[in-house]
Design a protein around this motif. Structure first.
Motif, short mmCIF file in Angstrom:
data_model
loop_
_atom_site.label_atom_id
_atom_site.label_comp_id
_atom_site.label_asym_id
_atom_site.label_seq_id
_atom_site.Cartn_x
_atom_site.Cartn_y
_atom_site.Cartn_z
N TYR A 183 7.13 4.30 2.66
CA TYR A 183 7.43 3.19 1.73
C TYR A 183 8.72 2.49 2.14
CZ TYR A 183 8.92 1.13 -2.79
OH TYR A 183 9.37 0.29 -3.79
N ARG A 216 0.84 -1.21 0.00
CA ARG A 216 0.00 0.00 0.00
C ARG A 216 0.87 1.26 0.00
NH1 ARG A 216 -2.52 -0.95 4.28
NH2 ARG A 216 -1.48 0.52 5.68
N ALA A 256 5.43 10.09 2.04
CA ALA A 256 5.02 8.84 1.41
C ALA A 256 6.22 7.93 1.15
CB ALA A 256 4.28 9.12 0.11
N GLU A 306 3.85 15.81 1.16
CA GLU A 306 3.14 14.55 0.98
C GLU A 306 4.05 13.50 0.35
OE1 GLU A 306 -1.60 14.61 0.54
OE2 GLU A 306 -0.50 15.26 -1.24
N ARG A 315 1.18 4.34 -2.91
CA ARG A 315 1.00 5.76 -2.60
C ARG A 315 2.23 6.57 -3.03
NH1 ARG A 315 -1.55 9.67 -0.03
NH2 ARG A 315 -0.42 11.14 1.29
#
Length: 212
Positions: free
Chosen positions: A130, A97, A126, A122, A101
């Motif tokens: 990750y 997931r 992200a 952002e 993103r």
């Protein structure tokens, strides 16, 4: 006559003061005018720092993608650590997931983020998620190897691994490769999902051998 003399004396006092005040005003305004060009370097420094942060993040994104690519193209390695694609595991699900993103927020051009601090923040967050999620999922996959699977499931993984070696072996006949691939997919059904890149490479290789 005395009043006139007093007025003259008063003017002699006020005129220098007015002149001094005006001179002071000119000096202050001039100093302000000279100070303004010093602002761009501060702004430029901030932009340079943001640019470096974005480029470092893109590089980290690429490094993590490369680490994941090892599993995507090396099916034998993937089946040694099947947890990396086992979406039943919350750590694996979190990693996949987070990757989606980060890939979605990745800019086509890093410079595009310089004028959008929200988008930049952002993306940086992200990618950090990750990287962290991948590290955790990989560490757990290496630690557990096939322990999350029952003895029967482990046997199926071993058979699938052996069959996939045949499917990827160009020395085998096209029919042997095709049959091995089909049997391997049957063994893996419900256990491990082959990454699309590995699946496509195998299927294209076999299809080419068969002349389809």
């Amino acid at each position: 006559m005395g009043l006139v003399i007093r007025l003259i004396e008063l003017l002699l006092v006020l005129v220098p003061l007015v002149g001094a005040g005006y001179a002071t005003y000119r000096a202050v305004m001039s100093a302000r005018g000279r100070a303004e060009p010093e602002l761009p370097p501060a702004t430029g420094t901030a932009a340079a720092a943001s640019r470096r942060a974005i480029l470092r993040t893109v590089e980290e994104h690429d490094r993590t993608d490369t680490r994941w690519l090892d599993y995507e193209i090396d099916v034998a390695k993937l089946l040694d650590y099947p947890l990396m694609t086992d979406m039943r595991d919350p750590l694996t699900e979190r990693f996949h997931r987070a990757k989606l993103r980060a890939d979605f927020l990745r800019p086509a051009d890093p410079a595009d983020l310089l004028d959008d601090r929200h988008a930049m923040r952002e993306y940086l967050e992200a990618v950090q998620e990750y990287v962290t999620a991948f590290d955790v999922a990989e560490a757990e996959a290496i630690r557990r190897r096939r322990a999350a699977f029952s003895r029967e499931e482990q046997d199926r993984l071993t058979r699938a691994q052996r069959l996939l070696r045949v499917a990827a072996d160009t020395a085998a006949t096209p029919q042997e490769r095709d049959r091995a691939y089909r049997l391997a997919r049957r063994e893996l059904d419900g256990l491990v999902v082959l990454p699309e890149r590995a699946r496509v490479a195998l299927e294209r290789g076999i299809s080419g051998e068969l002349g389809d």
